[in-house]
Design a protein around this motif. Structure first.
Motif, mmCIF file in Angstrom:
data_model
loop_
_atom_site.group_PDB
_atom_site.id
_atom_site.type_symbol
_atom_site.label_atom_id
_atom_site.label_comp_id
_atom_site.label_asym_id
_atom_site.label_seq_id
_atom_site.Cartn_x
_atom_site.Cartn_y
_atom_site.Cartn_z
ATOM 1 N N ARG A 295 0.834 -1.206 0.000
ATOM 2 C CA ARG A 295 0.000 0.000 0.000
ATOM 3 C C ARG A 295 0.875 1.265 0.000
ATOM 4 N NH1 ARG A 295 -4.207 -3.135 2.638
ATOM 5 N NH2 ARG A 295 -3.179 -3.134 4.662
ATOM 6 N N SER A 296 1.947 1.255 0.748
ATOM 7 C CA SER A 296 2.841 2.414 0.795
ATOM 8 C C SER A 296 3.444 2.704 -0.571
ATOM 9 C CB SER A 296 3.958 2.178 1.818
ATOM 10 O OG SER A 296 3.472 2.136 3.131
ATOM 11 N N VAL A 297 3.862 1.663 -1.270
ATOM 12 C CA VAL A 297 4.458 1.859 -2.596
ATOM 13 C C VAL A 297 3.442 2.442 -3.561
ATOM 14 C CG1 VAL A 297 5.413 0.664 -4.597
ATOM 15 C CG2 VAL A 297 6.239 0.108 -2.305
ATOM 16 N N LEU A 298 2.235 1.918 -3.562
ATOM 17 C CA LEU A 298 1.213 2.428 -4.473
ATOM 18 C C LEU A 298 0.892 3.888 -4.194
ATOM 19 C CD1 LEU A 298 -1.214 -0.643 -4.575
ATOM 20 C CD2 LEU A 298 0.389 0.093 -6.358
ATOM 21 N N ALA A 299 1.013 4.304 -2.954
ATOM 22 C CA ALA A 299 0.710 5.691 -2.597
ATOM 23 C C ALA A 299 1.874 6.635 -2.849
ATOM 24 C CB ALA A 299 0.292 5.770 -1.129
ATOM 25 N N ARG A 300 3.125 6.138 -2.777
ATOM 26 C CA ARG A 300 4.259 7.058 -2.752
ATOM 27 C C ARG A 300 5.349 6.800 -3.786
ATOM 28 N NH1 ARG A 300 6.968 6.508 2.702
ATOM 29 N NH2 ARG A 300 8.048 8.393 2.011
ATOM 30 N N PHE A 301 5.453 5.570 -4.316
ATOM 31 C CA PHE A 301 6.650 5.239 -5.082
ATOM 32 C C PHE A 301 6.372 4.614 -6.450
ATOM 33 C CE2 PHE A 301 7.955 4.775 -0.529
ATOM 34 C CZ PHE A 301 8.771 5.901 -0.484
ATOM 35 N N THR A 302 5.279 4.956 -7.084
ATOM 36 C CA THR A 302 5.073 4.442 -8.436
ATOM 37 C C THR A 302 6.020 5.155 -9.400
ATOM 38 O OG1 THR A 302 3.389 6.062 -9.066
ATOM 39 C CG2 THR A 302 2.630 4.063 -7.928
ATOM 40 N N ARG A 303 6.388 4.478 -10.456
ATOM 41 C CA ARG A 303 7.306 5.107 -11.398
ATOM 42 C C ARG A 303 6.618 6.219 -12.192
ATOM 43 N NH1 ARG A 303 8.675 1.165 -16.465
ATOM 44 N NH2 ARG A 303 6.573 0.735 -17.179
ATOM 45 N N GLU A 304 5.301 6.149 -12.322
ATOM 46 C CA GLU A 304 4.578 7.226 -12.999
ATOM 47 C C GLU A 304 4.667 8.526 -12.200
ATOM 48 O OE1 GLU A 304 3.315 3.368 -14.454
ATOM 49 O OE2 GLU A 304 3.300 4.192 -12.413
ATOM 50 N N ARG A 305 4.541 8.412 -10.876
ATOM 51 C CA ARG A 305 4.685 9.579 -10.011
ATOM 52 C C ARG A 305 6.107 10.132 -10.120
ATOM 53 N NH1 ARG A 305 2.540 11.365 -4.888
ATOM 54 N NH2 ARG A 305 4.158 12.225 -3.530
ATOM 55 N N TYR A 306 7.071 9.222 -10.109
ATOM 56 C CA TYR A 306 8.481 9.611 -10.232
ATOM 57 C C TYR A 306 8.749 10.346 -11.546
ATOM 58 C CZ TYR A 306 13.300 8.531 -11.717
ATOM 59 O OH TYR A 306 14.561 8.589 -12.229
ATOM 60 N N ALA A 307 8.292 9.785 -12.662
ATOM 61 C CA ALA A 307 8.544 10.401 -13.969
ATOM 62 C C ALA A 307 7.875 11.772 -14.073
ATOM 63 C CB ALA A 307 8.045 9.485 -15.080
ATOM 64 N N ALA A 308 6.691 11.909 -13.514
ATOM 65 C CA ALA A 308 5.999 13.195 -13.559
ATOM 66 C C ALA A 308 6.788 14.267 -12.811
ATOM 67 C CB ALA A 308 4.597 13.052 -12.976
ATOM 68 N N ARG A 309 7.378 13.901 -11.684
ATOM 69 C CA ARG A 309 8.153 14.879 -10.910
ATOM 70 C C ARG A 309 9.456 15.241 -11.627
ATOM 71 N NH1 ARG A 309 8.765 14.154 -4.770
ATOM 72 N NH2 ARG A 309 9.223 16.359 -5.085
ATOM 73 N N VAL A 310 10.061 14.268 -12.299
ATOM 74 C CA VAL A 310 11.261 14.571 -13.080
ATOM 75 C C VAL A 310 10.914 15.514 -14.225
ATOM 76 C CG1 VAL A 310 13.005 13.593 -14.623
ATOM 77 C CG2 VAL A 310 12.478 12.460 -12.460
ATOM 78 N N ARG A 311 9.795 15.287 -14.886
ATOM 79 C CA ARG A 311 9.362 16.179 -15.974
ATOM 80 C C ARG A 311 9.130 17.596 -15.455
ATOM 81 N NH1 ARG A 311 6.861 13.880 -21.141
ATOM 82 N NH2 ARG A 311 6.380 16.077 -21.381
ATOM 83 N N ASP A 312 8.624 17.706 -14.240
ATOM 84 C CA ASP A 312 8.439 19.039 -13.651
ATOM 85 C C ASP A 312 9.782 19.766 -13.522
ATOM 86 O OD1 ASP A 312 5.722 18.652 -13.429
ATOM 87 O OD2 ASP A 312 5.777 18.084 -11.309
ATOM 88 N N VAL A 313 10.827 19.033 -13.131
ATOM 89 C CA VAL A 313 12.158 19.639 -13.043
ATOM 90 C C VAL A 313 12.628 20.065 -14.428
ATOM 91 C CG1 VAL A 313 14.567 19.271 -12.418
ATOM 92 C CG2 VAL A 313 12.749 18.337 -10.970
ATOM 93 N N TYR A 314 12.455 19.193 -15.423
ATOM 94 C CA TYR A 314 12.832 19.551 -16.793
ATOM 95 C C TYR A 314 12.134 20.846 -17.225
ATOM 96 C CZ TYR A 314 14.560 14.729 -17.529
ATOM 97 O OH TYR A 314 15.230 13.541 -17.466
ATOM 98 N N ALA A 315 10.835 20.936 -16.925
ATOM 99 C CA ALA A 315 10.069 22.115 -17.342
ATOM 100 C C ALA A 315 10.644 23.373 -16.705
ATOM 101 C CB ALA A 315 8.593 21.943 -16.968
ATOM 102 N N ARG A 316 10.994 23.292 -15.431
ATOM 103 C CA ARG A 316 11.580 24.451 -14.755
ATOM 104 C C ARG A 316 12.901 24.847 -15.410
ATOM 105 N NH1 ARG A 316 9.195 25.593 -9.774
ATOM 106 N NH2 ARG A 316 11.022 26.850 -9.217
ATOM 107 N N VAL A 317 13.702 23.851 -15.740
ATOM 108 C CA VAL A 317 15.005 24.143 -16.367
ATOM 109 C C VAL A 317 14.807 24.770 -17.740
ATOM 110 C CG1 VAL A 317 17.036 23.031 -17.373
ATOM 111 C CG2 VAL A 317 16.254 22.378 -15.079
ATOM 112 N N LEU A 318 13.926 24.180 -18.538
ATOM 113 C CA LEU A 318 13.750 24.671 -19.915
ATOM 114 C C LEU A 318 13.072 26.033 -19.956
ATOM 115 C CD1 LEU A 318 12.737 21.281 -21.538
ATOM 116 C CD2 LEU A 318 14.863 22.527 -21.903
ATOM 117 N N GLU A 319 12.305 26.335 -18.911
ATOM 118 C CA GLU A 319 11.651 27.637 -18.844
ATOM 119 C C GLU A 319 12.483 28.661 -18.082
ATOM 120 O OE1 GLU A 319 7.877 26.859 -17.120
ATOM 121 O OE2 GLU A 319 7.247 25.489 -18.719
#
Length: 408
Positions: A381-405
């Motif tokens: 249950r903890s993994v499904l709430a906090r550590f899915t790779r989709e959640r991880y990739a979305a947060r990495v994309r947010d960093v990319y967006a900040r850098v590119l902008e």
């Protein structure tokens, strides 16, 4: 958009599994960018990246450069530093040639963003002109590196931002890198690949070359590379204490992994660990299983998974993978690993290097099947709430967006 990833190795350890998960998620997004990878060697990483449709180039690191690493200099004397300096001098001509080849590959790739996934590529990229903003992905505590931390602080002027795999690594990196923006982003796991399933305990015995165990045998194992700080010796010592206290209980212990990286002196050999197991009287009770490219069945086959790192863990990918398989885990709670679990709720914890504490936690798992089941359920249950790779990739994309902008 053209996003280029750099890896100093071609093997697949924790940092590389995380990279492959990121690439797989990014290619599935709407209007997916072009994805490229330059790796320091051919190997499982390049094979799996190509299978994902990532344009991949192996640009082999010279042997002298690949073997360089300053982790063995922690607390070392002058003689060790002199030997290291001599190794650097020998590696310099080949490194210069590799640097020119990397510069050409960067130019030909025409990236709009470069994501570096290892310390050597952070340094090499800082010496090139990538033609695009560079994001460093930090998988280690920089402050523990006697030389690299100083070099990276200078090289950091070339990094637009850094991603740290835990809050602990981010805090450490901010002290080392100064003005480089550092964003903590926990790794994610493929929850379909690492999912609950049948526990095939006899398969472990076969892989380890052991005779089949009785049906009531409790199986506890440590899954890690053979890096010396991963705690294989602590695990074996705890197993010996547990055996001495409960000789009648049917238990087996497994050490799963191999020496993966090329830095000399930083890893155990299997022979060393077998010698330790023999000295502790564990022959016949412990099995050694080599690195497994598909670890999920290994986790499922274990009744409990032990993480025993003797130093603060930057993240602890095996912890989350085992939790995702609904296995009970015991965690050496320091650094990023301490951020992953709640002791008594979805894991048991102990202090790094505390053999007695680990033996006590292992004894609880071995003797309390209801506890194992509850911890495993809560872990999933903890993994499904906090550590899915989709959640991880979305947060990495947010960093990319900040850098590119330009918002870092």
């Amino acid at each position: 958009m053209r996003w280029l990833f750099l890896s100093p190795v071609g093997v697949v350890g924790g940092a590389e599994r995380t990279l492959l998960d990121l690439l797989d998620c990014l290619r599935r997004t709407p209007e997916a960018p072009w994805l490229g990878l330059i790796a320091g060697a051919e190997g499982p990483l390049t094979e799996q990246a190509r299978a994902l449709g990532v344009e991949t180039l192996a640009l082999p690191l010279p042997a002298g450069l690949a073997a360089l690493g300053d982790s063995q200099l922690r607390g070392a004397g002058v003689e060790s530093f002199l030997r290291f300096g001599a190794s650097v001098a020998r590696a310099t001509p080949a490194a210069a040639s590799h640097l020119r080849a990397l510069q050409r590959a960067l130019r030909d790739s025409r990236p709009t963003l470069v994501h570096s996934n290892g310390l050597k590529t952070h340094l090499l990229c800082a010496l090139c002109t990538p033609g695009a903003p560079v994001v460093w992905h930090l998988h280690d505590f920089l402050g523990e590196r006697p030389l690299v931390r100083r070099v990276l602080r200078v090289a950091g002027v070339r990094a637009a931002a850094a991603i740290a795999n835990s809050a602990a690594v981010a805090e450490d990196a901010r002290r080392v890198l100064g003005r480089v923006p550092v964003y903590p982003v926990h790794n994610g796991v493929d929850t379909e690949r690492f999912s609950p399933g049948p526990a095939e305990g006899p398969r472990l015995d076969a892989l380890a070359g052991l005779p089949p165990a009785s049906e009531d045998t409790v199986r506890l194992g440590l899954v890690a590379t053979y890096a010396r700080w991963k705690g294989q010796e602590v695990f074996l010592q705890a197993a010996a204490r547990l055996r001495a206290r409960s000789p009648a209980r049917a238990m087996r212990f497994y050490v799963v992994g191999s020496p993966v990286y090329r830095t000399p002196g930083s890893q155990f050999s299997e022979a060393e660990l077998r010698t330790t197991a023999h000295a502790l009287g564990l022959e016949g009770h412990v099995g050694f299983i080599p690195f497994q490219s598909e670890p999920a069945p290994i986790y499922r086959a274990l009744d409990g998974v032990v993480h025993a790192s003797t130093r603060p863990e930057p993240f602890g990918m095996t912890i989350v993978e085992a939790m995702s398989c609904a296995r009970a885990v015991v965690v050496s709670a320091a650094g990023g690993a301490a951020e992953l679990v709640r002791s008594g709720h979805d894991a048991l914890t102990f202090a790094p290097g505390d053999v007695e504490g680990l033996a006590g936690a292992m004894a609880r798992l071995a003797g309390e099947p209801e506890l194992r089941a509850r911890l495993g359920e809560e872990a999933r249950r903890s993994v499904l709430a906090r550590f899915t790779r989709e959640r991880y990739a979305a947060r990495v994309r947010d960093v990319y967006a900040r850098v590119l902008e330009g918002r870092t």
